[in-house]
Design a protein around this motif. Structure first.
Motif, PDB file in Angstrom:
ATOM      1  N   PHE A  33       9.531  -0.069  -1.386  1.00 49.59           N
ATOM      2  CA  PHE A  33       8.629  -0.680  -0.409  1.00 49.59           C
ATOM      3  C   PHE A  33       8.163  -2.059  -0.884  1.00 49.59           C
ATOM      4  O   PHE A  33       7.937  -2.964  -0.067  1.00 49.59           O
ATOM      5  CB  PHE A  33       7.420   0.224  -0.151  1.00 49.59           C
TER       6      PHE A  33
ATOM      7  N   TRP B  72       0.842  -1.213   0.000  1.00 53.07           N
ATOM      8  CA  TRP B  72       0.000   0.000   0.000  1.00 53.07           C
ATOM      9  C   TRP B  72       0.868   1.251   0.000  1.00 53.07           C
ATOM     10  O   TRP B  72       0.610   2.203  -0.757  1.00 53.07           O
ATOM     11  CB  TRP B  72      -0.906  -0.006   1.235  1.00 53.07           C
ATOM     12  N   GLN B  73       1.910   1.255   0.815  1.00 53.13           N
ATOM     13  CA  GLN B  73       2.820   2.401   0.863  1.00 53.13           C
ATOM     14  C   GLN B  73       3.547   2.569  -0.469  1.00 53.13           C
ATOM     15  O   GLN B  73       3.752   3.687  -0.943  1.00 53.13           O
ATOM     16  CB  GLN B  73       3.829   2.218   2.003  1.00 53.13           C
ATOM     17  N   ALA B  74       3.936   1.448  -1.071  1.00 54.19           N
ATOM     18  CA  ALA B  74       4.611   1.503  -2.376  1.00 54.19           C
ATOM     19  C   ALA B  74       3.698   2.103  -3.433  1.00 54.19           C
ATOM     20  O   ALA B  74       4.122   2.925  -4.248  1.00 54.19           O
ATOM     21  CB  ALA B  74       5.057   0.103  -2.793  1.00 54.19           C
TER      22      ALA B  74
ATOM     23  N   ARG C 159       0.994   4.029  -2.914  1.00 50.50           N
ATOM     24  CA  ARG C 159       0.652   5.423  -2.575  1.00 50.50           C
ATOM     25  C   ARG C 159       1.773   6.383  -2.915  1.00 50.50           C
ATOM     26  O   ARG C 159       1.552   7.465  -3.471  1.00 50.50           O
ATOM     27  CB  ARG C 159       0.318   5.515  -1.083  1.00 50.50           C
ATOM     28  N   SER C 160       3.011   5.976  -2.597  1.00 51.57           N
ATOM     29  CA  SER C 160       4.168   6.858  -2.814  1.00 51.57           C
ATOM     30  C   SER C 160       4.846   6.630  -4.156  1.00 51.57           C
ATOM     31  O   SER C 160       5.731   7.392  -4.539  1.00 51.57           O
ATOM     32  CB  SER C 160       5.194   6.637  -1.697  1.00 51.57           C
ATOM     33  N   LYS C 161       4.416   5.552  -4.853  1.00 53.34           N
ATOM     34  CA  LYS C 161       5.059   5.134  -6.112  1.00 53.34           C
ATOM     35  C   LYS C 161       6.564   4.901  -5.905  1.00 53.34           C
ATOM     36  O   LYS C 161       7.390   5.207  -6.767  1.00 53.34           O
ATOM     37  CB  LYS C 161       4.814   6.161  -7.216  1.00 53.34           C
ATOM     38  N   ASP C 162       6.872   4.354  -4.745  1.00 52.54           N
ATOM     39  CA  ASP C 162       8.255   4.048  -4.380  1.00 52.54           C
ATOM     40  C   ASP C 162       8.439   2.524  -4.397  1.00 52.54           C
ATOM     41  O   ASP C 162       7.961   1.823  -3.503  1.00 52.54           O
ATOM     42  CB  ASP C 162       8.570   4.615  -2.994  1.00 52.54           C
TER      43      ASP C 162
END
Length: 373
Positions: free
Chosen positions: A31, A21-23, A25-28
């Motif tokens: 994660f 989810w963090q990946a 959301r941040s497009k990183d």
């Protein structure tokens, strides 16, 4: 050990979903790498999870002595490299968990919205079981999955390079060379489009399932089955590769999910038309139908893994489509996935899912039934 299994798998799933989810959301992407790393750590420290666990343990421990080198060259070199580095058995199981899952999530790297659905399907629908079991073939599957986007983009050289790498880990990948020409003949367009025809084929598959085709097919294609590594020619017996089958809850759940996806396949393809989902769906559908017809044959369903394992992506796209457009179907599908997750862990004593850490010597006796090499 049931409570420990629930805690381990549930906690791992929660951590992986939060990181995905963090990946997204941040497009990183880092994660997502952490999510894959979390999975590989837990499955690196496993003991007896996966029916072939002890076979691979024996293979890894003996390969430096020149024994058990009948496996494919790529996998042999990986084991030798780990031995040379001196990182041991735990790292071996960790890296053989990391690479296949990394290749799976790599398929949707350019689609951040798909990070959570892919992880959710992989964990809740228990796709981690083949990853822990048929290790060499899931390596090969990973490279095949990555090769589908180049197939869609008509980059035949890259597609076949990935198939060649897959072959180095499981020789059955040789059969995949036919996929590109099939789609090249159709100008890389999807074949399976009409929902009505799919439903008819789906129904016919259940009828054919009753006709005892398995034994006839194994006898007819015995040499091919041996060549691809799914049978031992020295000790071949048709009945060894033919299993009694009865409709159970797991099968009903799988077919219910498949039916939901088939009925909405046209909308799902249209919704994600910029992705290779149409080609992925075609290949999955063929594999799924054949796996229903030959559900009683372990050897044939193993050969179909390259196709049926694509359900990871088909289900993930379907889940995301339902979430956006049809919430009722989303909750039904999520509930069926959760039921599969719970049932898989509850049945851990027979399907090897019961989780034991490799330092819990006092519990090793629980895996005695699976220690045959």
């Amino acid at each position: 050990m049931l409570l420990q299994s629930f805690i381990v798998y549930s906690s791992l799933t929660a951590v992986m979903l939060i990181l995905a989810w963090q990946a997204g959301r941040s497009k990183d992407w880092s994660f997502m790498l952490l999510a894959v790393l979390a999975f590989s750590v837990i499955f690196g420290y496993r003991y007896g999870v996966g029916r072939d666990f002890f076979m691979y343990q024996h293979m890894f421990n003996k390969v430096v002595e020149g024994l058990d080198r009948d496996c494919e060259w790529g996998f042999e070199q990986l084991m030798l490299l780990i031995h040379q580095i001196g990182w041991g058995e735990t790292f071996f199981f960790a890296i053989t968990s990391f690479i296949p899952l990394y290749l799976v999530v790599r398929v949707v790297k350019d689609e951040p919205d798909m990070y959570v659905p892919v992880i959710a399907v992989f964990m809740l629908y228990a796709f981690w079981q083949p990853t822990a079991n048929v290790v060499r073939q899931v390596f090969a599957f990973g490279f095949f999955a990555v090769s589908i986007k180049p197939l869609q983009q008509q980059k035949w050289l890259l597609h076949y390079a990935l198939i060649a790498i897959a072959f180095l880990f499981h020789k059955s990948a040789l059969a995949l060379v036919i996929v590109y020409p099939i789609y090249a003949l159709n100008r890389h367009e999807a074949y399976i489009k009409d929902v009505g025809s799919q439903l008819i084929i789906f129904a016919l598959a259940f009828l054919l399932m009753q006709f005892g085709l398995v034994e006839w097919l194994i006898d007819a294609f015995f040499n091919v089955i041996v060549l691809l590594g799914y049978a031992d020619s020295a000790a071949f017996d048709t009945h060894m590769y033919y299993e009694d089958f009865s409709l159970g809850l797991g099968f009903i759940i799988r077919m219910s999910v498949n039916l939901m996806i088939i009925c909405h396949s046209k909308e799902i393809k249209e919704h994600f038309k910029s992705t290779p989902v149409a080609i992925i769906y075609d290949i999955w559908f063929v594999g799924m139908i054949l796996s229903v017809i030959f559900v009683q044959s372990m050897s044939i369903t193993r050969m179909l893994l390259y196709f049926t394992q694509l359900a990871i992506f088909v289900m993930a796209y379907a889940l995301e489509y339902f979430r956006r457009e049809k919430p009722d179907y989303f909750w039904v599908m999520l509930a069926l996935m959760l039921l599969t997750f719970v049932a898989t862990i509850m049945d851990g004593d027979s399907n090897t899912a019961t989780y034991i850490f490799n330092w819990q010597d006092e519990h090793f006796h629980l895996k005695k039934a699976f220690m045959k090499l």
